[in-house]
Design a protein around this motif. Structure first.
Motif, PDB file in Angstrom:
ATOM      1  N   PHE A 236     115.229  65.153  53.594  1.00 19.04           N
ATOM      2  CA  PHE A 236     113.930  64.495  53.736  1.00 19.04           C
ATOM      3  C   PHE A 236     114.032  63.045  53.272  1.00 19.04           C
ATOM      4  O   PHE A 236     114.751  62.738  52.315  1.00 19.04           O
ATOM      5  CB  PHE A 236     112.868  65.212  52.890  1.00 19.04           C
ATOM      6  CG  PHE A 236     112.736  66.679  53.190  1.00 19.04           C
ATOM      7  CD1 PHE A 236     111.889  67.129  54.174  1.00 19.04           C
ATOM      8  CD2 PHE A 236     113.484  67.613  52.486  1.00 19.04           C
ATOM      9  CE1 PHE A 236     111.768  68.483  54.454  1.00 19.04           C
ATOM     10  CE2 PHE A 236     113.371  68.966  52.755  1.00 19.04           C
ATOM     11  CZ  PHE A 236     112.515  69.404  53.744  1.00 19.04           C
ATOM     12  N   ILE A 237     113.295  62.177  53.953  1.00 23.14           N
ATOM     13  CA  ILE A 237     113.284  60.778  53.565  1.00 23.14           C
ATOM     14  C   ILE A 237     111.935  60.182  53.957  1.00 23.14           C
ATOM     15  O   ILE A 237     111.304  60.634  54.922  1.00 23.14           O
ATOM     16  CB  ILE A 237     114.451  60.013  54.241  1.00 23.14           C
ATOM     17  CG1 ILE A 237     114.748  58.713  53.507  1.00 23.14           C
ATOM     18  CG2 ILE A 237     114.177  59.764  55.725  1.00 23.14           C
ATOM     19  CD1 ILE A 237     116.084  58.096  53.909  1.00 23.14           C
ATOM     20  N   GLU A 238     111.478  59.196  53.208  1.00 23.78           N
ATOM     21  CA  GLU A 238     110.198  58.548  53.498  1.00 23.78           C
ATOM     22  C   GLU A 238     110.452  57.173  54.081  1.00 23.78           C
ATOM     23  O   GLU A 238     111.279  56.408  53.583  1.00 23.78           O
ATOM     24  CB  GLU A 238     109.352  58.440  52.229  1.00 23.78           C
ATOM     25  CG  GLU A 238     107.916  58.006  52.496  1.00 23.78           C
ATOM     26  CD  GLU A 238     107.065  58.016  51.235  1.00 23.78           C
ATOM     27  OE1 GLU A 238     105.840  58.211  51.345  1.00 23.78           O
ATOM     28  OE2 GLU A 238     107.620  57.820  50.135  1.00 23.78           O
ATOM     29  N   ALA A 239     109.740  56.848  55.154  1.00 21.59           N
ATOM     30  CA  ALA A 239     109.920  55.567  55.838  1.00 21.59           C
ATOM     31  C   ALA A 239     108.619  54.769  55.804  1.00 21.59           C
ATOM     32  O   ALA A 239     107.531  55.318  55.990  1.00 21.59           O
ATOM     33  CB  ALA A 239     110.358  55.796  57.275  1.00 21.59           C
ATOM     34  N   ASP A 240     108.751  53.464  55.584  1.00 24.24           N
ATOM     35  CA  ASP A 240     107.617  52.550  55.616  1.00 24.24           C
ATOM     36  C   ASP A 240     107.477  52.032  57.050  1.00 24.24           C
ATOM     37  O   ASP A 240     108.339  51.303  57.546  1.00 24.24           O
ATOM     38  CB  ASP A 240     107.859  51.389  54.648  1.00 24.24           C
ATOM     39  CG  ASP A 240     106.638  50.491  54.489  1.00 24.24           C
ATOM     40  OD1 ASP A 240     105.875  50.342  55.468  1.00 24.24           O
ATOM     41  OD2 ASP A 240     106.455  49.917  53.400  1.00 24.24           O
ATOM     42  N   VAL A 241     106.403  52.417  57.715  1.00 25.15           N
ATOM     43  CA  VAL A 241     106.211  52.019  59.119  1.00 25.15           C
ATOM     44  C   VAL A 241     105.028  51.066  59.269  1.00 25.15           C
ATOM     45  O   VAL A 241     104.394  51.001  60.322  1.00 25.15           O
ATOM     46  CB  VAL A 241     106.017  53.268  60.003  1.00 25.15           C
ATOM     47  CG1 VAL A 241     107.301  54.090  60.060  1.00 25.15           C
ATOM     48  CG2 VAL A 241     104.857  54.130  59.508  1.00 25.15           C
ATOM     49  N   THR A 242     104.759  50.283  58.230  1.00 22.08           N
ATOM     50  CA  THR A 242     103.634  49.351  58.266  1.00 22.08           C
ATOM     51  C   THR A 242     103.792  48.338  59.397  1.00 22.08           C
ATOM     52  O   THR A 242     102.824  48.030  60.117  1.00 22.08           O
ATOM     53  CB  THR A 242     103.512  48.614  56.921  1.00 22.08           C
ATOM     54  OG1 THR A 242     103.414  49.573  55.861  1.00 22.08           O
ATOM     55  CG2 THR A 242     102.278  47.719  56.904  1.00 22.08           C
ATOM     56  N   ASN A 243     105.001  47.812  59.569  1.00 23.13           N
ATOM     57  CA  ASN A 243     105.217  46.824  60.626  1.00 23.13           C
ATOM     58  C   ASN A 243     104.961  47.424  62.007  1.00 23.13           C
ATOM     59  O   ASN A 243     104.375  46.773  62.887  1.00 23.13           O
ATOM     60  CB  ASN A 243     106.643  46.280  60.561  1.00 23.13           C
ATOM     61  CG  ASN A 243     106.859  45.372  59.369  1.00 23.13           C
ATOM     62  OD1 ASN A 243     105.904  44.864  58.779  1.00 23.13           O
ATOM     63  ND2 ASN A 243     108.111  45.175  58.984  1.00 23.13           N
ATOM     64  N   ILE A 244     105.407  48.660  62.201  1.00 26.32           N
ATOM     65  CA  ILE A 244     105.179  49.328  63.487  1.00 26.32           C
ATOM     66  C   ILE A 244     103.688  49.578  63.706  1.00 26.32           C
ATOM     67  O   ILE A 244     103.161  49.378  64.806  1.00 26.32           O
ATOM     68  CB  ILE A 244     105.954  50.663  63.541  1.00 26.32           C
ATOM     69  CG1 ILE A 244     107.456  50.397  63.546  1.00 26.32           C
ATOM     70  CG2 ILE A 244     105.545  51.489  64.759  1.00 26.32           C
ATOM     71  CD1 ILE A 244     108.315  51.648  63.485  1.00 26.32           C
ATOM     72  N   TRP A 245     103.007  50.013  62.649  1.00 29.75           N
ATOM     73  CA  TRP A 245     101.564  50.266  62.744  1.00 29.75           C
ATOM     74  C   TRP A 245     100.821  49.002  63.172  1.00 29.75           C
ATOM     75  O   TRP A 245     100.007  49.037  64.109  1.00 29.75           O
ATOM     76  CB  TRP A 245     101.036  50.772  61.401  1.00 29.75           C
ATOM     77  CG  TRP A 245      99.566  51.054  61.383  1.00 29.75           C
ATOM     78  CD1 TRP A 245      98.559  50.148  61.257  1.00 29.75           C
ATOM     79  CD2 TRP A 245      98.934  52.333  61.514  1.00 29.75           C
ATOM     80  NE1 TRP A 245      97.348  50.762  61.295  1.00 29.75           N
ATOM     81  CE2 TRP A 245      97.545  52.118  61.451  1.00 29.75           C
ATOM     82  CE3 TRP A 245      99.400  53.637  61.656  1.00 29.75           C
ATOM     83  CZ2 TRP A 245      96.612  53.150  61.542  1.00 29.75           C
ATOM     84  CZ3 TRP A 245      98.479  54.666  61.739  1.00 29.75           C
ATOM     85  CH2 TRP A 245      97.104  54.423  61.690  1.00 29.75           C
ATOM     86  N   ASN A 246     101.092  47.915  62.507  1.00 28.23           N
ATOM     87  CA  ASN A 246     100.394  46.655  62.798  1.00 28.23           C
ATOM     88  C   ASN A 246     100.761  46.111  64.179  1.00 28.23           C
ATOM     89  O   ASN A 246      99.906  45.583  64.902  1.00 28.23           O
ATOM     90  CB  ASN A 246     100.711  45.617  61.725  1.00 28.23           C
ATOM     91  CG  ASN A 246     100.123  45.997  60.374  1.00 28.23           C
ATOM     92  OD1 ASN A 246      99.118  46.716  60.295  1.00 28.23           O
ATOM     93  ND2 ASN A 246     100.738  45.522  59.296  1.00 28.23           N
ATOM     94  N   TRP A 247     102.051  46.229  64.554  1.00 28.33           N
ATOM     95  CA  TRP A 247     102.490  45.722  65.862  1.00 28.33           C
ATOM     96  C   TRP A 247     101.834  46.501  66.989  1.00 28.33           C
ATOM     97  O   TRP A 247     101.342  45.915  67.963  1.00 28.33           O
ATOM     98  CB  TRP A 247     104.018  45.822  65.962  1.00 28.33           C
ATOM     99  CG  TRP A 247     104.546  45.431  67.314  1.00 28.33           C
ATOM    100  CD1 TRP A 247     104.818  44.181  67.758  1.00 28.33           C
ATOM    101  CD2 TRP A 247     104.847  46.323  68.396  1.00 28.33           C
ATOM    102  NE1 TRP A 247     105.273  44.215  69.058  1.00 28.33           N
ATOM    103  CE2 TRP A 247     105.302  45.523  69.462  1.00 28.33           C
ATOM    104  CE3 TRP A 247     104.785  47.697  68.560  1.00 28.33           C
ATOM    105  CZ2 TRP A 247     105.690  46.063  70.683  1.00 28.33           C
ATOM    106  CZ3 TRP A 247     105.166  48.243  69.769  1.00 28.33           C
ATOM    107  CH2 TRP A 247     105.613  47.431  70.821  1.00 28.33           C
TER     108      TRP A 247
END
Length: 440
Positions: A236-247
């Motif tokens: 398991f790993i956690e990913a920060d997808v803030t850039n994808i969300w905003n784009w």
């Protein structure tokens, strides 16, 4: 010195004969009391025949694969006694024989000798060989083609097991797909291949009994088969997808106007997975017997919902060759046809790696079951807005970020923890370094 006749013991009311499968002792071997001398097989169970005396084995009266009747003498043991041991019907039976009788008494008669095998050929086959042939679907023609190594060229247990192993190994992947009819899999949790074992349960007056659909049975069988085949482990790993969300939020409206397609997160994630597979090609394999098949193409399966609530896995062929627009169109097309029951058989075959989005149902992570004959599957958890530590040149700060968990299930027979962990780490890296200036 005296000789003792080791006889085939009585093994239940319905058992009249047994097949010798293995001699555990050879002529000249010293035998202790209760030592197992040989192994036998009946139509119901395999078991051992123990010695009732101490002595030396001086003669074997039957060979492996011979069929012996209850009460017949199997071997002669020379005892150390000064007089012959009285052998009558009341001879004390060893604890092992008693255990065999008890076992047979409780075993359900679930094995039936295939009448076609016994009547469709003039050759002799032992009950054990006939049972194995029936269970493994070996036809009369196939059985007759096996070269026997037993007495008078009879087919032994080892002969037919070797034939079955060779038959399995020789099948190519296309044949395997055809044998299993439909490669359908759910991303949910889930015994026999063709029939789900029904457990006895208590039904009260107000309970509703719902018959499983054909699709549900296929899914259930496929899931159980996978669990019984692969050694499932997870990373398991956690990913920060803030850039994808905003784009995505910035470009999705224009994309809809231009392409007439809804831009979801799925094609973005699938693109990252395809890139990671190119970096780690040994995750894009399948297992056939003791061999590994390294796939040339990257064909990504994606779980999609069916109208009846089941999930199906259509496949994006050559996913690594698609740009983001092409990936979006492929994802939307397959998802739409899945919802409308318009998928073709080819649409759900040939997958080499599967991705399932458990976040669609609100789950933050999951432990998906591998879609055989693949060796790994990735579950995408729900995207959540959470407080997080943000590292900057001026120090660390607490901020709001969009994050998600990636759950990677893989077959530990061929994928070790390093590869399984590195792969999902690479997917995370591609997601977190997504270029916000990407034009689509």
């Amino acid at each position: 010195m005296a000789n003792f006749e080791l006889k085939l013991p009585k093994m239940g009311e319905s058992v009249a004969e047994a097949t010798i499968t293995t001699w555990l002792k050879e002529v000249g071997d010293v035998i202790e009391l209760d030592d197992a001398v040989l192994e036998i097989a009946t139509d119901k169970v395999d078991s051992e025949v123990p010695s009732e005396v101490e002595g030396v084995l001086i003669e074997k009266l039957f060979e492996v694969d011979d069929v012996v009747q209850v009460g017949q003498t199997l071997a002669i043991i020379e005892t150390k006694e000064g007089k012959a041991i009285e052998q009558t019907e009341a001879t004390a039976v060893s604890k092992e024989v008693i255990a065999i009788e008890n076992q047979i008494a409780t075993v359900k008669e679930t094995i039936v000798i295939d009448k076609n095998i016994s009547s469709g050929t003039s050759k002799f086959y032992s009950p054990l060989v006939r049972n194995i042939a029936t269970e493994e679907g070996v036809s009369v023609e196939e059985l007759e083609s096996i070269s026997g190594t037993g007495k008078d060229n009879r087919v032994t247990k080892n002969d037919i097991l070797q034939f079955i192993e060779n038959r399995k190994s020789s099948k190519n992947e296309t044949q395997i797909v055809q044998d299993k009819e439909e490669k359908i899999v759910t991303a949910a949790t889930p015994v026999h291949k063709d029939e789900i074992v029904k457990e006895v349960s208590v039904v009260s007056g107000g309970d509703e009994i719902i018959e499983m659909t054909r699709m549900g049975k296929l899914v259930a069988n496929h899931m159980v088969e996978s669990v019984q085949t692969s050694a499932h482990v997870q990373s398991f790993i956690e990913a920060d997808v803030t850039n994808i969300w905003n784009w995505r939020k910035k470009v999705k409206a224009d994309f809809m106007k231009r392409e007439g397609e809804n831009l979801t997160f799925t094609p973005i994630f699938m693109e990252a997975v395809a890139k990671a597979i190119k970096d780690f090609p040994m995750i894009n394999i399948s297992v056939s017997g003791n061999t590994i098949i390294k796939k040339k193409n990257i064909n990504l399966g994606m779980a999609a919902a069916l109208p009846d609530g089941n999930l199906i896995v259509p496949v994006i062929k050559n996913a690594d060759q698609l740009n983001l627009v092409g990936m979006t169109k492929a994802v939307n097309d397959l998802a739409s046809r899945a919802r409308n029951n318009k998928l073709k058989p080819d649409d759900i075959q040939g997958g080499t790696y599967t991705v399932t989005n458990v976040g669609t149902f609100g789950s933050i992570m999951g432990t998906p079951i591998i879609n055989q004959p693949q060796v790994a599957i990735l579950a995408l958890g729900a995207i959540r807005k959470v407080p997080a530590v943000i590292e900057t040149p001026d120090g660390d700060f607490i901020g709001i970020r969009y994050k998600m968990f990636l759950s990677h299930s893989y077959d530990h027979r061929v994928v070790n923890g390093a590869l399984g962990g590195q792969f999902v780490q690479r997917v995370k890296d591609y997601l977190e370094t997504f270029d916000v200036n990407t034009e689509i």
